[in-house]
Design an enzyme around this catalytic site. Structure first.
Site, PDB file in Angstrom:
ATOM      1  N   GLU A 217       0.855  -1.187   0.000  1.00 40.38           N
ATOM      2  CA  GLU A 217       0.000   0.000   0.000  1.00 40.38           C
ATOM      3  C   GLU A 217       0.891   1.236   0.000  1.00 40.38           C
ATOM      4  OE1 GLU A 217      -2.830   0.155   3.212  1.00 40.38           O
ATOM      5  OE2 GLU A 217      -3.123  -2.018   3.194  1.00 40.38           O
TER       6      GLU A 217
ATOM      7  N   GLU B 222     -13.733   4.714  -0.117  1.00 40.91           N
ATOM      8  CA  GLU B 222     -14.515   3.795   0.704  1.00 40.91           C
ATOM      9  C   GLU B 222     -15.142   4.593   1.847  1.00 40.91           C
ATOM     10  OE1 GLU B 222     -12.538  -0.275   1.256  1.00 40.91           O
ATOM     11  OE2 GLU B 222     -10.849   1.069   0.869  1.00 40.91           O
TER      12      GLU B 222
ATOM     13  N   LYS C  88     -15.206   3.176   5.698  1.00 35.64           N
ATOM     14  CA  LYS C  88     -14.001   2.868   6.467  1.00 35.64           C
ATOM     15  C   LYS C  88     -14.034   3.582   7.816  1.00 35.64           C
ATOM     16  CE  LYS C  88      -9.934   2.094   5.158  1.00 35.64           C
ATOM     17  NZ  LYS C  88      -8.529   2.259   4.729  1.00 35.64           N
TER      18      LYS C  88
ATOM     19  N   GLU D 203      -9.331   8.737   5.896  1.00 33.50           N
ATOM     20  CA  GLU D 203      -9.375   7.310   5.596  1.00 33.50           C
ATOM     21  C   GLU D 203     -10.413   6.961   4.527  1.00 33.50           C
ATOM     22  OE1 GLU D 203      -7.785   4.451   6.290  1.00 33.50           O
ATOM     23  OE2 GLU D 203      -6.206   5.641   7.219  1.00 33.50           O
TER      24      GLU D 203
END
Length: 467
Positions: free
Chosen positions: A249, A301, A304, A312
């Protein structure tokens, strides 16, 4: 030892914690349109794996940390996981091209206080035996994505694994080496900048810095290289300096914090891609960049956890609907990012604060809306932070309204909401319109459940993902 060969490949992390989830077939089409040939999943999501069958996209499948205890203690559980989540897809016609299984995700993270630490190697050993039984050991490799906090140093050449991880890291790396697996690490210069007010901003990027790190004869002009070489030194310290490394990542968020914006994300990700694909390498590994680099992330997302920060929910290079947030050349031969095609949206209408109503008693409605929908862009550092009180209310109302698929009652708020057909978006503050027929993200979807039946002879364990 597997050897590093060829150029670095750029892949993508595909997370699915979204309330507005694109159908997996659309996401796979998006990967293919952009010639992305490697993808990393955080669990064995059946919809994603089925959509990836026959595409020749190479897949890394994740096992959540919560599975480590049972997988470490039960070979039956490991056999079951492999059977249901690997064999079922690689043996299908057409097959999914699964190359790696990520056993846990950052299980040595400092904030876990050792919660998963003792389970990692036993889980690896059980899963490896299960791969052998399933005749998959030659084609599927086990890895353990580690956070960069697993190692430390004041300068890269003195890198070492945290003292409490020294023994387990030696065992882990020995296992990886014996089975032809790379070391997978997640590196986030953004988090270094976000968490340290003294961190030089230009050192987080790739355009050079007025604050280089001098390490003997080596000079580091960006945080990525410095972090990477700290790992190289830590591996060398335990006798595995030539261990291939994959970046599991790396990325930059576009919203939710100071410094998290479209411009910074584009500059960082383009700089990273250019740097890696130049094959320049780093001072300790000249001419030898990482094997693969998985950008975090493909899509936003909005479900999250925001415990680390509101950013995030905003790591995607594409928004939830597969539309590119900024121009980015992945170096894969297609130029700028290509948007998802034929996305089906709900009607072009929005829920806003009723301009003729007194909003003095709106707080409970705001709390309701933002407890269900994503309002992180309204907070300090967010792209919608400056749209005023009425704008804040409208953004919250609309987020909830779209989450409820524009159900008429969801825009009532005791008469404080009203539907409009005029887009209320302001500048970079986008008021979304939901998508139709998305994958369900409510209830138990995407959640793993462990079922076991106890018999006198032992435990029979079935690992299922609930649809």
């Amino acid at each position: 030892m597997i050897s590093k060969g060829g150029e670095s490949a750029i892949g993508m992390n595909w997370g699915t914690l979204s309330q507005h989830r694109l159908p997996a077939t659309k996401v796979v089409d998006l990967l293919k349109q952009n010639k992305i040939s490697k993808v990393k999943l955080f669990d064995a999501d059946p919809e994603a794996l089925n959509a990836l069958r026959g595409t020749h996209i190479q897949v890394m499948v994740g096992i959540p940390n919560d599975f480590l205890p049972i997988l470490s203690s039960s070979s039956i559980a490991a056999d079951s996981w492999v059977r249901h989540n690997l064999s079922a897809y690689v043996s299908s016609n057409p097959p999914a091209d699964i190359r790696y299984v990520a056993v846990g995700n950052e299980p040595f993270l400092t904030s876990y206080s050792g919660q998963f630490q003792s389970y990692v190697v036993p889980a690896l050993l059980n899963l490896q035996q299960s791969l052998v039984k399933a005749n998959l050991a030659a084609s599927v490799k086990l890895v353990v994505p580690c956070n960069a906090d697993a190692y430390e140093s004041t300068v890269p050449s003195q890198g070492a694994f945290r003292p409490e991880l020294s023994q387990i890291m030696t065992e882990l790396v020995s296992f990886l080496n014996s089975n032809g697996s790379p070391f997978v690490v997640n590196i986030y210069p953004f988090l270094s900048l976000y968490g340290n007010s003294d961190f030089p901003q230009d050192y987080a990027f790739f355009a050079g810095t007025n604050h280089p790190v001098i390490d003997g004869p080596n000079v580091y002009y960006n945080a990525f290289d410095g972090n990477y070489d700290t790992l190289v030194a830590a591996l060398n310290r335990i006798g595995y300096g030539q261990m291939p490394i994959v970046i599991g990542e790396v990325g930059w968020p576009t919203d939710g914090a100071i410094g998290a914006n479209l411009t910074a994300a584009r500059v960082f990700n383009q700089g990273l891609i250019n740097h890696v694909l130049s094959n320049k390498g780093t001072p300790l590994k000249p001419g030898a960049p990482p094997m693969d680099v998985y950008i975090f992330s493909l899509l936003d997302e909005d479900s999250k956890s925001t415990l680390p920060g509101n950013f995030e929910r905003h790591w995607g290079i594409f928004s939830f609907d597969g539309q590119a947030k900024y121009q980015l050349n992945l170096g894969l031969g297609v130029g700028s990012l290509q948007n998802a095609m034929d996305v089906r949206y709900l009607p072009a209408r929005w829920c806003i604060a009723n301009p003729s109503k007194d909003l003095s008693r709106v707080s409970n409605h705001l709390q309701l809306a933002c407890s269900a929908a994503d309002c992180t862009r309204l907070n300090y550092g967010g792209s919608c932070n400056g749209i005023g009180e009425n704008g804040n209310v409208s953004f919250a109302f609309n987020s909830y309204y779209q989450l409820q698929k524009q159900d008429v009652q969801s825009c009532d708020f005791d008469g404080l909401g009203v539907v409009t057909f005029l887009d209320p978006s302001v500048g970079q503050c986008r008021f979304l319109v939901g998508i139709t027929n998305p994958s369900s993200s409510h209830g138990l979807r995407g959640k793993w459940m462990i079922f076991w039946t106890l018999f006198f002879s032992g435990s029979i364990v079935i690992l299922l993902q609930v649809k």
